[in-house]
Design a protein around this motif. Structure first.
Motif, PDB file in Angstrom:
ATOM      1  N   LYS A1143       8.353-108.834  62.676  1.00 34.33           N
ATOM      2  CA  LYS A1143       8.805-108.548  64.041  1.00 34.33           C
ATOM      3  C   LYS A1143       8.001-109.346  65.065  1.00 34.33           C
ATOM      4  CE  LYS A1143      11.807-105.270  63.013  1.00 34.33           C
ATOM      5  NZ  LYS A1143      12.080-105.761  61.662  1.00 34.33           N
ATOM      6  N   SER A1144       6.883-109.930  64.588  1.00 33.50           N
ATOM      7  CA  SER A1144       6.051-110.705  65.512  1.00 33.50           C
ATOM      8  C   SER A1144       6.580-112.129  65.582  1.00 33.50           C
ATOM      9  CB  SER A1144       4.609-110.731  65.025  1.00 33.50           C
ATOM     10  OG  SER A1144       3.932-111.816  65.579  1.00 33.50           O
ATOM     11  N   ASN A1145       6.911-112.553  66.775  1.00 37.34           N
ATOM     12  CA  ASN A1145       7.428-113.918  66.932  1.00 37.34           C
ATOM     13  C   ASN A1145       6.448-114.935  66.399  1.00 37.34           C
ATOM     14  OD1 ASN A1145       9.778-113.206  68.118  1.00 37.34           O
ATOM     15  ND2 ASN A1145       8.967-113.240  70.195  1.00 37.34           N
ATOM     16  N   GLU A1146       5.170-114.667  66.674  1.00 36.66           N
ATOM     17  CA  GLU A1146       4.136-115.629  66.299  1.00 36.66           C
ATOM     18  C   GLU A1146       4.126-115.838  64.787  1.00 36.66           C
ATOM     19  OE1 GLU A1146      -0.660-116.062  67.117  1.00 36.66           O
ATOM     20  OE2 GLU A1146       0.352-114.145  67.421  1.00 36.66           O
ATOM     21  N   VAL A1147       4.142-114.706  64.079  1.00 35.37           N
ATOM     22  CA  VAL A1147       4.067-114.783  62.610  1.00 35.37           C
ATOM     23  C   VAL A1147       5.319-115.438  62.062  1.00 35.37           C
ATOM     24  CG1 VAL A1147       3.932-113.428  60.516  1.00 35.37           C
ATOM     25  CG2 VAL A1147       2.597-112.760  62.517  1.00 35.37           C
ATOM     26  N   PHE A1227      11.701-119.533  67.243  1.00 34.09           N
ATOM     27  CA  PHE A1227      11.823-119.185  65.818  1.00 34.09           C
ATOM     28  C   PHE A1227      13.118-119.747  65.252  1.00 34.09           C
ATOM     29  CE2 PHE A1227      13.616-116.276  62.650  1.00 34.09           C
ATOM     30  CZ  PHE A1227      12.663-116.424  61.654  1.00 34.09           C
ATOM     31  N   LEU A1228      14.197-119.452  65.942  1.00 36.62           N
ATOM     32  CA  LEU A1228      15.492-119.912  65.444  1.00 36.62           C
ATOM     33  C   LEU A1228      15.531-121.435  65.430  1.00 36.62           C
ATOM     34  CD1 LEU A1228      17.639-117.327  67.394  1.00 36.62           C
ATOM     35  CD2 LEU A1228      17.183-117.327  64.955  1.00 36.62           C
ATOM     36  N   THR A1229      14.945-122.024  66.466  1.00 37.61           N
ATOM     37  CA  THR A1229      14.920-123.494  66.517  1.00 37.61           C
ATOM     38  C   THR A1229      14.206-124.028  65.295  1.00 37.61           C
ATOM     39  OG1 THR A1229      14.699-123.239  68.893  1.00 37.61           O
ATOM     40  CG2 THR A1229      14.300-125.438  68.004  1.00 37.61           C
ATOM     41  N   ALA A1230      13.035-123.419  65.012  1.00 39.30           N
ATOM     42  CA  ALA A1230      12.270-123.885  63.855  1.00 39.30           C
ATOM     43  C   ALA A1230      13.079-123.701  62.581  1.00 39.30           C
ATOM     44  CB  ALA A1230      10.966-123.101  63.767  1.00 39.30           C
ATOM     45  N   LEU A1231      13.713-122.572  62.481  1.00 34.58           N
ATOM     46  CA  LEU A1231      14.518-122.294  61.284  1.00 34.58           C
ATOM     47  C   LEU A1231      15.570-123.392  61.103  1.00 34.58           C
ATOM     48  CD1 LEU A1231      15.177-120.213  59.055  1.00 34.58           C
ATOM     49  CD2 LEU A1231      16.858-119.227  60.602  1.00 34.58           C
ATOM     50  N   VAL A1232      16.226-123.713  62.211  1.00 34.77           N
ATOM     51  CA  VAL A1232      17.299-124.711  62.126  1.00 34.77           C
ATOM     52  C   VAL A1232      16.726-126.092  61.835  1.00 34.77           C
ATOM     53  CG1 VAL A1232      19.063-125.844  63.491  1.00 34.77           C
ATOM     54  CG2 VAL A1232      18.827-123.384  63.587  1.00 34.77           C
ATOM     55  N   HIS A1233      15.535-126.358  62.406  1.00 39.70           N
ATOM     56  CA  HIS A1233      14.930-127.677  62.168  1.00 39.70           C
ATOM     57  C   HIS A1233      14.560-127.885  60.717  1.00 39.70           C
ATOM     58  CE1 HIS A1233      13.689-128.461  66.623  1.00 39.70           C
ATOM     59  NE2 HIS A1233      14.907-128.906  66.340  1.00 39.70           N
ATOM     60  N   ILE A1234      14.310-126.794  60.026  1.00 42.75           N
ATOM     61  CA  ILE A1234      13.917-126.927  58.616  1.00 42.75           C
ATOM     62  C   ILE A1234      15.090-127.445  57.782  1.00 42.75           C
ATOM     63  CG2 ILE A1234      13.294-125.580  56.574  1.00 42.75           C
ATOM     64  CD1 ILE A1234      11.661-123.806  58.484  1.00 42.75           C
TER      65      ILE A1234
END
Length: 1709
Positions: A1143-1147, A1227-1234
Motif C-alpha cells: 500500500k506504500s507508494n514508495e515500496v 508506480f503505474l508509469t514504472a510498471l508500464v516502463h518495465i
C-alpha cells in the motif's frame, strides 16, 4: 753517652747527700753530738764513694742510714724532717736493701706511733714501696698497717693523705704480682697453669697468716693482704696486717672495689685469688646485702629491729653495689652462680617500698649492665635459657617495667618519702605549672619530662647512648642518703630500657649494627640454630617488661628527642621480634607504636584487641597496673593538651565497631602524634620485611591518621592534602601544613620500599592492604564515607613492584575489582582508578622478557581491565574505557595477544549505558579500526566486526551507530587491501568463525567476509531508520565493491543466509510496523513521508529490495553459475511481487524499479543470446537456454500479476477514493516502463492471449485517477497539450508491440485487431474519461471537493488516434484487418467526438478525428468497394459519422474569431470535397441507401442557411462557403446526365480495379452491375433536392421583405442580413450552374420556379435600406444573372406538363 750521663747523675746525687748530711751535722752538733759524729763518718764515706768511681753507693747505705735512724729517734721535728729527707734520697737512689729497708720501716713505725711528721712519713713509705720491691712479707704488712693507722688519726689532712697512700699501696702490692707473673712467664715460657695443679682448696678454706705455698712472694703478699681486707670489712681480725686496730667498712669496700676493678687478671690467673673471690668476697657481699633487703620503707620505724647493722646505711649500700657492679662486670665468668644471687637481690632494690635512693643506686648498676651486650647475652644464656634457673634477665627487665609503672601509678606516701631520707615526695604529684614556681605549662618550652595522670617527672639526666653515667654510686663522701630529685629514677630507667634494647640489637645483629639504619633493607640476619635460640630467649624474656615501661614512657614523654628515642627503641625491638618471627611481641610493640600515633581513647578495635592480648602476656610485669580504656580516658585529654601542641583537628574515621549513626566528636592530633606517625612510617619502611601480619595494625593506624589529617589519594596512589577545609573536614594548623607533604612522601616512600621486600613479605603487605580495604568497603555499605587509603596504597605497592608482576598481580587486581563493584561512588571510583592506573603502568613497564612477545603476560595484565566490564556502574565503565583509550594510544602496538580482551572490553556496551560511555567505547573502536587492524592476529578480525556491529546496534547515540557502520566499511576495505596477507594467514578455526550451513569447505577468507555481511545484514533490520539505511547501503556497497573476491559457492551463502533472510525479515517487520505517528520529541521535524514507523520501514524495504536486485543485476554472471539460480530468481521476483502490491507508494515503486533493474541486467547479460535483432539469420542464433526462458516467463507472469492486481478497480460499493487503495502515477508509469524490457525477451513467445492480458493491464493503468494533491505535478496545465509519463509509457509499450506485429513474423498478425480495439478505446477517452470502479472523481479542469482527479486524456487519446491512423495505413489491406471490420470500428469511434465537436474537452480533438476519418477513408473506401461483403456494415456507420460532424449540435464558442470560423468551415468543406471526390463518383458500387443519405446530407448543407430563423440566436454562424460547396456538389451530381455519371463511374471503377489489383490481399474486383438503377434514383433525388431548395429560397425572401417592412427605421439583426445575402448568392450560383448544364438536364419546372423568384428579388431590393451595401452587392449579382432569362428558351410544352407534375410533387412534399 748514657754512661757519662749516669755518672753525672750519681755525682750530683752524692753531692746532694753530702750537703744534706752536712746540714744534719750542723743541726745536731750542739744537742746530739753522737749523731753529728755519725753524720761526719757518713760524709767521709760518701766523699770516698764520689772519689772512687768503682765503689757502689749501696755498699755504704747502712753507714749513711745509721745517723738518720738516730736522728729520727730524737723526735725533734726539724731533725726528723731532715733525716726523712735523706732517707727519701737514698730510697729514690734505689740503694736500700732488705735489711736497710727493715730499719727504715721500723723507724717510720716509731715515728707513726709518736705522731711526728706524719705526712713526711707517709711520703717516705710510698717511696719505699713504689721504688723497689725489697720490702716484702711482714715488713710490707707493717708498712701497710702504718698507713692504715695514719688513716684513722684525727688530723683531716693526714687522714686524707693516708687514705690516698693506702689506696696507692694496695694497688702497688697487686702491681707487683702482675709484674712478677709477667717476669715468670718471660723466664719460664708461659707455665702459669702449673700452680693450679697443686692448689689445695681445702687448705685455702682454713684461714691462715701464712700464704699458700703455691704462690710466689709478691702474690703471697697480695693474697694475705686481700684476705685481711675481706676480714676487716667483715669486721673480723686481720691475720697478716697485724697491729691494725680499726677499720671502716666503707673504706674497706672501696679498697676491695679498687683492687677488683684494677686487677682482674690476678684473680683470673691465680686459683688462690679466684678462691678468695668466690669464697670470701661473695659471702661478704651477700651478708652486707642483708639489711638492705630486709628493710621496708613502708613498715613503721618502731617495728624495725634497732640494731645498727640491720638498717640500710647509704655509704655501705652504695659501695656494696659498686663492688657488686664490678664483680658482675669483670668476674661474671668466675661467678655465674653468685651473680645470679646478686642480680636477684639487686632487682629487689627496685621494689616500690624501697627508699628512693636504693632504687636509684640499683638503677645505676643495672644501667651499667644494660650497656654491655655480652653481659646480657651471658645472663640469658646462663639463667633464662636453663630449664630450672631463675629467668634473671626477664626479672631485670620486668622489674624495670614495674618500676616505671609504679612511678606513675600514684604519688608515693609521705611516710615513705621521709624514711627515704628526704622530702622529695611532696612535689612529685604536683601539676607541673607549680613546680619550683617555674613556668613550665603549655606555651613554654619546658624541661624534658614525663607527665602522666598528673604525675610530673622531669628527665633530669642526659646520658649518651650506650654509656652508663652514675651519679649516686659516685657519692663516696656522702654519709646520709642524698635527696634524689623527681625524675631521676625514671630518667635512668628510661636510659636503661633503651640500652637493653640496643644491647639486644647488638647481640643479634653483630657489634657493627646500628639501630638507626633501615635494617630491613641492608642488614642480613642469618644466625645459627644456637644463636637463634638465644636471640629468641632474649626477646621473649625482655618484651613484656620493655613494652610495659616504654608504653607508659612514650605516652608520658613531653620531649621530642626523648620521644624519638623511645620510638626508635620500639621500632628496633619490633623489628628484632619480626626477624625471629615472634609474632606476639612484634605485634604488641607495633600496636604500642600505632596507639601512640592516634589521639587518646580512639576507638580502634584492632589496636585494643592487640593491646589486650599483649597485656595478657605481660600480666606478670604490670602487676595489676594495666590500664583499661575506660580508666585511661580520665586525664588524657587534659594530659595531652598540657603536654603537647594540638596541630590538627579532624573527624574520626568510622569503624565497624562503631554503631551506625553514632556521632564521634572531633579528634585532635598533637605534634607528638605526628612524630609517632613518622616513626610508624619509618618502622614500616625500614622493617617491612619482618612485619608479616602486623602490617594490618600498622596500615590501619596510618589509614586513621591520614583520615584525621584529611589527606586524600591522588593520581598514582600518593596522598595529598585536600585543597579546602570543606573537602577534608580537618583543621590543620600552620605548623603542620608544611609537614603534610613530607608525611605524604614518607607514606609513598614506605610503599615504594616494598620493592625491596621478598615475595612472602610483599604478600603480607598486600594481604593487609586488602583486609584494610575490605573493612573500608564494609563501612561504605552503610553509606559512611570510606577511607580510600588502602586502595590508594595497594595501587602504589603494585606500581613499584611491577618488576615481579606475576607475584602480586592477581591478589591486588582481584581485590581492586571487588572494590570497583562497590555501591559507594567514591569507593568504586578509586577502585577503578587503581585498576586502570596499574594496568596502564604495567603495560608501559619494561618487562623481561619484553611484553610484546609474552602472550601470557599480556593476557594477565589486561584481564583485570577486561573484568571491569562485568561491573554495572557507568562511572567505572567510563574510567575503564578512558584508560583503554590511553593504553591504545600509548602502547597499542605492543599488544599483539591482547586484542581479544581489548575488543571484549570495547564491545561490552549495552543499551543501559549512557551516551557518553558508548561514545568513549566507540572512540576506542575507531582507534582500533583505523590504526591497529594490521597489528592484530587474524583470529580477532571476526570479533572486530562483531564489535563494530554492536556499536551499530546500540540505541544510545544514533551518530555512533552510523559511524560504526562506516567503520565496517573501513574494515571491508582493509580485508580487500590485505587480501593476499589474510589469505595466507587465515585458517579455518571453528572457534573463531560462526557456522555457515549449506556451504561446506568455505574458504576462511570468505568466512571473514560472511561475518561482515551477516553483521551488516543484522543491522539492516535495526529499529532505527537511519541505521537501517546506512547498514543497507554499506552492505550492498561492500557486496558490489568486493563481492568479486568471493568463491562462487560462497555466493550461495550470501544469497540464502544474508540477502533472502534480510528481505524476509524486513518484509515481516514492515508488515507489523505501527502506523501511529512517531512522537516528534525534541525540535526535529519529521517529514510527513516518514512520520510513522511503517513509512520508515518502507524506506528500508526500498533499500533492501533495490540492493538485492542490484546484486542480482551486477553479479548475474556469477549467480547464474549457481545451481539454484532459478529458485533464487523466482524468490526475488516473489519478494518484488509482494512489495509491488504494498500500500506504500514508495515500496511499490521501488519494487518495480528493482524488477526493471533485474530485467535490464538480464538483458545485458544474455545479450549474447539476444533475439532483439530480427535481421540476423535464424540459423546463426544460438538456442536460448531453457532456464533463461523459464526465468523470463516467470518475470512476465509476475509483471502481469502485479499489473492486474494493482489496477483492479475497487468494489462497486466503494465511492470514496480514500477508502480504497489507488496506485500512484509514478508506480503505474514504472510498471508500464518495465514492459518494453520484458517484451524483448518474451516477444517470440507472445501470443494473442498474452496481448489480452497486456491490454487489460494497460487499460486498467490508464483509468486510475490521480490524488488531488499530486495532480499538479503529474497533470500538465490545460494549455499545454502533452501526455503524462504514464500515458507516454503505455503508448511506448504499444509502439513496441506494434513494431513486433508489423515487422515481425506473420504469427503475431493475429494481435492487430485487438491492438486497434485497444487504441480506439484509448482514443475515446478524449471525450469520455474512463471510470475507476464507482470512485467519485472530478475532472482535472475543475476545482471541487473530490480528492481524486480524472486524468487529462485528450493528448493521450489523440496520440492513440494518430497511432491508429499510422497502423491502419500499414495494415489496412491485411486479411485480419478486413475481416475484423477494423474500418467500421474506426469510423464508429469517430462518431462521438464528431458529434460533440465544439463541446469536446479540447478543440483539437474533433479536428484530429475528422482528419483521421478523412485519412482512413482515403485508404478504406477503395477496399470497401473491393470487398463489399466485409464492409457492408461500414456504410451506415459512415453516414451517421458524416452527418454527426457536418450538422453537430454544438455551437461554436461565442468568442470565436472570424479566422477560426473560416478555418472550421474549410474543414467542413473538405468533408464535402471527400464526398464529391471519393463517394459520389462511385455511386454505382456504393449501397444506394448510403448515396441517398449523402444526398440528403448535401441538400441539408445547401439549405442550412435558410433553415430556422432563430438559429443565429443559438450561436450558430452561417456557413456560406460550406453551403455553397454543398450546393455546388449537389448541383454537380444532380445536373449531370446518367451517361456522364456512369462514364465517370466507369473511369473510377477502372481506377478502383487497378488499385485493388495492386493490393495483394486475395480479393478480385466486383463489377458495377447496379449502376443504372443507382444513377436513376440519384437523379430523382437530386431533382427533389433542387426543387426543395428553391422553395426554401422563396420563403426566406418573402419573410425578409415582410420583416424589413415591419422594422421601420431599425435595421434587422445582422444574422438576418447574412441569411438573405446567402440566399441571394445561392440563387446566383444556381442560375449560373443551370445555364452551364445541358438543356435537357434541367426540366422546365425548375426554370419556372427560378423565374418565379424574380418578383421577390425585386421586392427585396425595394425593402432594403441603403445601410446594407453587402446585400445590395449580392442582389445586383443575382439580378444580373437573370438578364439571360429575359429571352425564353425554345422547349416543347409536353415536357413542361411533365415537369409541372414533378414540381407539384416537390411542392407537395
Amino acid at each position: 753517652m748514657t754512661a757519662v750521663s749516669s755518672e753525672g747523675k750519681v755525682a750530683k746525687m752524692l753531692d746532694a747527700l753530702q750537703s744534706d748530711l752536712k746540714s744534719l751535722c750542723m743541726e745536731t752538733k750542739k744537742r746530739y753530738p753522737h749523731i753529728k759524729d755519725s753524720c761526719e763518718e757518713a760524709i767521709i764515706k760518701v766523699r770516698g764513694a764520689s772519689m772512687n768511681s768503682q765503689s757502689s753507693l749501696s755498699q755504704i747505705t747502712s753507714q749513711i742510714l745509721y745517723p738518720l735512724v738516730q736522728a729520727a729517734e730524737t723526735k725533734d721535728p726539724k731533725i726528723v724532717k731532715l733525716a726523712l729527707g735523706l732517707m727519701q734520697r737514698l730510697i729514690v737512689a734505689d740503694v736500700v736493701d732488705g735489711s736497710s729497708g727493715e730499719h727504715v720501716v721500723e723507724t717510720l713505725w716509731m715515728l707513726m706511733e709518736t705522731g711526728i711528721e706524719e705526712l713526711k712519713v707517709l711520703q717516705t713509705v710510698t717511696l719505699l714501696l713504689t721504688t723497689s720491691t725489697v720490702i716484702q712479707g711482714p715488713n710490707l704488712a707493717k708498712a701497710l698497717v702504718l698507713c692504715f693507722r695514719l688513716h684513722f688519726t684525727k688530723d683531716s689532712t693526714v687522714v686524707n693523705t693516708a687514705s690516698a697512700t693506702v689506696r696507692q699501696l694496695v694497688c702497688v702490692v697487686f702491681e707487683r704480682v702482675v709484674a712478677e707473673d709477667a717476669k715468670h712467664i718471660k723466664e719460664e715460657g708461659g707455665t702459669e697453669d702449673e700452680a693450679e695443679e697443686h692448689v689445695n682448696l681445702e687448705e685455702l678454706k682454713v684461714l691462715s697468716a701464712n700464704p699458700p705455698k703455691t704462690l710466689r712472694p709478691a702474690a703471697a703478699d697480695a693474697y694475705l693482704m686481700f684476705q685481711d681486707l675481706v676480714q676487716l670489712v667483715n669486721a673480723d681480725q686481720p691475720l697478716w696486717l697485724l697491729g691494725l686496730t680499726e677499720m671502716t667498712r666503707t673504706f674497706g669496700l672501696e679498697l676491695l672495689e679498687s683492687v677488683l676493678t684494677t686487677f682482674p687478671t690476678v684473680f683470673y690467673n691465680h686459683p688462690e685469688f679466684n678462691f678468695l673471690l668466690k669464697d670470701r668476697v661473695c659471702a661478704l657481699v651477700i651478708k652486707l646485702f642483708s639489711p638492705n633487703i630486709k628493710y621496708r620503707a613502708s613498715v613503721p620505724a618502731s617495728v624495725q629491729q634497732a640494731t645498727p647493722l640491720d638498717k640500710p646505711y647509704f655509704p655501705i649500700a652504695m659501695r656494696l653495689l659498686r663492688v657488686v657492679s664490678v664483680l658482675i662486670q669483670k668476674y661474671y665468668p668466675l661467678l655465674v652462680t653468685q651473680c645470679e644471687i646478686f642480680l636477684s637481690l639487686m632487682v629487689k632494690f627496685l621494689d616500690g617500698d624501697r627508699p628512693m635512693w636504693q632504687r636509684g643506686l640499683a638503677l645505676e648498676v643495672l644501667h651499667k649492665l644494660a650497656t654491655q651486650p655480652s653481659l646480657l647475652q651471658s645472663f640469658c644464656t646462663n639463667y633464662d635459657m636453663k630449664p630450672h634457673a631463675t629467668k634473671i634477665f626477664q626479672d631485670i627487665v620486668n622489674s624495670l617495667g614495674a618500676f616505671v609503672q609504679s612511678l606513675f601509678i600514684s604519688p608515693q606516701s609521705s611516710a615513705g618519702s621521709q624514711l627515704a631520707g628526704g622530702n622529695q615526695g611532696g612535689a612529685q604529684g604536683q601539676s607541673p605549672a607549680l613546680l619550683a614556681g617555674m613556668p613550665v605549662g603549655p606555651g613554654v618550652s619546658p624541661q624534658p619530662a614525663f607527665f602522666y595522670r598528673g604525675v610530673y617527672l622531669p628527665l633530669c639526666v642526659n646520658i649518651p647512648t650506650g654509656q652508663a653515667k652514675s651519679s649516686y654510686l659516685e657519692m663516696l663522701d656522702k654519709l646520709e642518703p642524698p635527696t634524689i630529685p623527681d625524675g631521676y629514677g625514671v630518667s635512668v630507667a628510661y636510659y636503661c630500657l633503651l640500652d637493653i634494647i640496643r644491647s639486644i640489637h647488638l647481640v643479634m645483629m653483630g657489634p657493627l649494627a646500628t639501630s638507626d639504619g633501615p635494617t630491613g633493607v641492608s642488614e642480613q640476619y642469618n644466625p645459627s640454630e644456637e644463636e637463634r635460640k638465644l636471640h629468641e630467649q632474649l626477646v621473649n624474656s625482655a618484651w613484656c617488661g620493655l613494652l610495659a615501661a616504654l608504653t607508659i614512657l612514650l605516652e608520658a614523654c613531653t620531649d621530642e628527642a626523648a620521644t624519638e628515642n623511645i620510638l626508635k627503641a620500639i621500632q628496633t625491638f619490633a623489628s628484632l621480634a619480626g626477624k625471629l618471627e615472634l609474632t606476639t611481641p612484634r605485634d604488641a610493640f607495633i600496636t604500642a607504636l600505632c596507639k601512640s600515633c592516634l589521639p587518646p581513647h580512639y576507638t580502634l578495635t584492632v589496636l585494643n584487641n592487640a593491646s589486650v592480648a599483649a597485656a595478657a602476656s605481660s600480666t606478670s610485669v604490670t602487676r595489676g597496673h594495666h590500664r583499661s580504656p575506660s580508666t585511661e580516658s580520665q586525664h588524657q585529654y587534659y594530659d595531652s593538651e598540657v603536654r603537647h601542641q594540638v596541630v590538627a583537628v579532624g573527624t574520626a574515621l568510622a569503624t565497624p565497631s562503631l554503631p551506625v549513626g553514632a556521632q564521634q566528636g572531633p579528634v585532635m592530633l598533637t605534634n607528638k602524634n605526628l612524630q609517632c606517625m613518622r616513626a610508624t612510617l619509618s618502622m614500616a619502611h625500614c622493617h617491612g620485611g619482618v612485619l608479616g601480619a602486623a602490617w594490618h595494625l600498622l596500615l590501619t593506624t596510618l589509614q586513621h591518621l591520614v583520615w584525621i589529617l584529611g589527606l586524600k589519594p591522588s593520581t598514582g596512589g600518593s596522598l595529598k592534602a585536600g585543597r579546602s577545609t570543606a573537602e577534608t573536614n580537618a583543621v590543620i594548623t600552620t605548623a603542620v601544613i608544611a609537614d603534610l607533604p613530607v608525611l605524604s612522601s614518607m607514606l609513598s616512600r614506605l610503599f615504594e620500599s616494598s620493592q625491596h621486600l621478598n615475595d612472602v613479605a610483599l604478600h603480607h603487605l598486600i594481604d593487609a592492604l586488602c583486609q584494610l580495604s575490605r573493612e573500608s568497603m564494609e563501612l561504605a555499605y552503610t553509606n559512611r564515607e570510606p577511607s580510600l587509603f588502602a586502595v590508594a596504597k595497594l595501587l602504589e605497592t603494585g606500581v613499584v613492584n611491577l618488576g615481579r608482576v606475576e607475584v602480586l598481580w592477581r591478589p591486588v587486581t582481584n581485590h581492586l575489582l571487588d572494590v570497583c563493584q562497590h555501591p559507594h561512588v567514591r569507593m568504586r571510583e578509586w577502585g577503578v582508578e587503581a585498576v586502570t592506573y596499574l594496568v596502564k603502568a604495567a603495560l608501559t613497564h619494561k618487562h623481561n622478557p619484553p611484553l610484546k612477545d609474552n602472550q601470557k603476560l599480556q593476557t594477565l595484565l589486561l584481564s583485570p581491565l577486561s573484568e571491569v566490564s562485568l561491573v554495572g556502574h557507568p562511572d567505572v565503565r567510563q574510567k575503564q574505557l578512558e584508560s583503554l583509550l590511553h593504553i591504545l594510544h600509548s602502547c597499542g602496538e605492543l599488544l599483539h595477544h591482547g586484542w581479544p580482551l581489548i575488543l571484549n572490553i570495547i564491545g561490552a556496551i549495552n543499551d543501559n549505558h549512557s551516551e557518553h560511555l558508548v561514545r568513549l567505547a566507540f572512540q576506542c573502536l575507531q582507534l582500533v579500526v583505523t590504526d591497529f587492524l594490521p597489528l592484530m592476529p587474524w583470529a580477532c578480525l571476526p570479533l572486530t566486526v562483531d564489535t563494530a556491529a554492536k556499536f551499530g546496534s546500540q540505541t544510545q547515540e544514533l551518530n555512533i551507530s552510523l559511524t560504526a557502520i562506516g567503520l565496517m566499511w573501513n574494515i571491508s576495505d582493509y580485508f580487500y587491501q590485505n587480501q593476499e596477507k589474510l589469505r595466507a594467514s587465515l585458517t579455518s578455526d571453528n572457534q573463531v568463525f560462526p557456522d555457515f550451513p549449506g556451504v561446506p569447505n568455505m574458504p576462511p577468507f570468505d568466512k571473514l567476509w560472511m561475518c561482515l555481511y551477516a553483521r551488516l545484514g543484522d543491522l539492516c533490520v535495526d529499529s532505527r531508520p537511519a541505521v537501517r539505511k546506512s547498514a543497507g547501503q554499506t552492505l550492498f556497497s561492500t557486496i558490489a565493491a568486493h563481492g568479486a573476491l568471493l568463491h562462487n559457492q560462497t555466493w550461495q551463502a550470501v544469497l540464502w543466509q544474508v540477502l533472502f533472510p534480510l528481505l524476509d525479515k524486513v518484509r515481516q517487520l514492515s508488515d507489523s510496523a505501527s502506523t501511529d505517528k512517531v512522537d516528534q520529541g525534541g525540535n526535529i521535524l519529521i517529514h510527513h513521508s516518514r512520520n510513522t514507523q511503517q513509512k520508515q520501514w518502507a524506506e528500508t524495504q526500498v533499500l533492501t529490495l533495490s540492493g538485492v536486485a542490484r546484486v542480482f543485476s551486477t553479479k548475474q554472471k556469477i549467480l547464474q553459475g549457481l545451481g539454484d539460480f532459478p529458485r533464487a530468481w523466482a524468490l526475488l521476483l516473489d519478494f518484488i511481487h509482494t512489495a509491488a502490491l504494498s500500500k506504500s507508494n514508495e515500496v511499490s515503486l521501488a519494487a518495480l524499479k528493482s524488477l526493471q533493474e533485474m530485467l535490464q541486467a538480464g538483458r545485458s547479460s544474455s545479450s549474447s543470446n539476444s533475439v532483439d535483432d530480427p535481421s540476423s539469420p535464424s540459423h546463426l542464433q544460438p538456442p536460448i537456454p531453457e532456464d533463461s526462458i523459464a526465468n523470463w516467463n516467470t518475470a512476465w507472469k509476475v509483471w502481469y500479476t502485479i499489473g492486474s492486481e494493482v489496477t483492479k478497480p475497487p468494489p462497486d460499493e466503494v465511492t470514496r477514493g480514500s477508502d480504497a487503495y489507488i496506485p500512484s502515477q509514478p508506480f503505474l508509469t514504472a510498471l508500464v516502463h518495465i514492459f518494453p524490457h520484458l517484451f524483448q525477451h518474451i516477444k517470440s513467445r507472445f501470443v494473442v492471449s498474452d496481448f489480452s492480458r497486456l491490454a487489460s493491464v494497460l487499460s486498467g493503468c490508464v483509468s486510475v485517477p490521480v490524488h488531488g494533491d499530486s495532480s499538479p505535478f503529474i497533470l500538465p496545465p490545460f494549455t499545454e497539450v502533452v501526455v503524462t509519463p504514464l500515458q507516454e509509457g503505455i503508448l511506448q509499450a504499444l509502439t513496441g508491440v506494434e513494431k513486433e506485429v508489423t515487422e515481425g513474423s506473420g504469427a503475431s498478425r493475429g494481435m492487430v485487431p485487438q491492438l486497434f480495439t485497444l487504441l480506439l478505446q484509448f482514443s475515446s477517452y478524449s471525450c469520455q474519461a474512463p471510470s475507476y470502479g464507482n470512485v467519485l472523481t472530478r475532472p482535472h479542469t475543475t476545482k471541487g471537493s473530490n480528492d481524486w482527479v480524472t486524468m487529462n486524456f485528450v493528448p493521450f487519446a489523440e496520440r492513440s488516434l494518430s497511432m491508429v491512423v499510422s497502423l491502419y495505413q500499414k495494415t489496412s489491406n491485411w486479411k485480419e484487418v478486413i475481416e475484423a471490420q477494423v474500418l467500421k470500428n474506426i469510423i464508429q469511434a469517430t462518431i462521438t467526438p464528431l458529434r460533440l465537436k465544439y463541446r469536446c474537452p479540447a478543440q483539437t480533438t474533433w479536428k484530429l478525428v475528422i482528419t483521421t476519418l478523412l485519412t482512413v477513408l482515403q485508404e478504406g473506401l477503395q477496399l470497401a468497394r473491393e470487398y463489399p461483403v466485409h464492409f457492408r456494415e461500414m456504410w451506415p456507420v459512415l453516414g451517421t459519422s458524416l452527418d454527426s460532424f457536418l450538422f453537430s449540435n454544438s455551437p461554436p464558442p461565442a468568442n470565436q474569431s472570424s479566422e477560426d470560423a473560416e478555418r472550421d468551415e474549410n474543414i467542413d468543406c473538405q468533408v464535402v470535397e471527400l464526398i464529391r471526390e471519393e463517394i459520389l463518383p462511385y455511386a454505382s458500387t456504393t449501397p444506394s441507401d448510403f448515396i441517398v443519405s449523402i444526398m440528403v446530407l448535401l441538400n441539408k448543407g445547401s439549405i442550412e442557411s435558410a433553415s430556422g430563423t432563430d438559429s443565429e440566436c443559438e450561436g450558430f454562424k452561417l456557413r456560406e462557403e460550406f453551403a455553397k460547396t454543398c450546393f455546388e456538389t449537389l448541383l454537380q451530381f444532380s445536373l449531370l446526365t446518367p451517361t456522364d455519371f456512369d462514364t465517370s463511374f466507369d473511369n473510377s471503377g477502372k481506377s478502383g480495379t487497378s488499385r485493388s489489383s495492386e493490393t495483394n490481399n486475395g480479393y478480385t474486383s466486383q463489377e458495377p452491375t447496379e449502376s443504372l438503377g443507382k444513377s436513376a434514383s440519384t437523379q430523382v433525388t437530386t431533382k427533389l433536392a433542387v426543387t426543395s431548395l428553391l422553395h426554401r429560397f422563396r420563403e426566406v425572401l418573402v419573410k425578409y421583405v415582410d420583416d424589413e417592412k415591419l422594422s421601420g427605421k431599425c435595421p434587422l439583426p445582422r444574422h438576418r442580413i447574412a441569411e438573405i445575402s446567402f440566399v441571394l448568392k445561392a440563387i446566383a450560383t444556381l442560375l449560373s450552374s443551370l445555364k452551364k448544364a445541358p438543356v435537357e438536364k434541367v426540366d422546365s419546372m425548375t426554370w419556372t420556379q427560378l423565374i418565379g423568384l424574380y418578383p421577390h428579388l425585386v421586392e427585396v431590393g425595394g425593402a432594403s435600406s441603403s445601410s446594407t451595401p453587402q446585400l445590395w452587392r449580392s442582389l445586383r449579382e443575382v439580378l444580373l444573372q437573370y438578364a439571360q432569362l429575359l429571352h425564353p428558351p425554345s422547349v416543347s410544352t409536353t415536357l413542361d406538363t411533365n415537369d409541372n407534375t414533378h414540381v407539384s410533387l416537390v411542392n407537395g412534399t
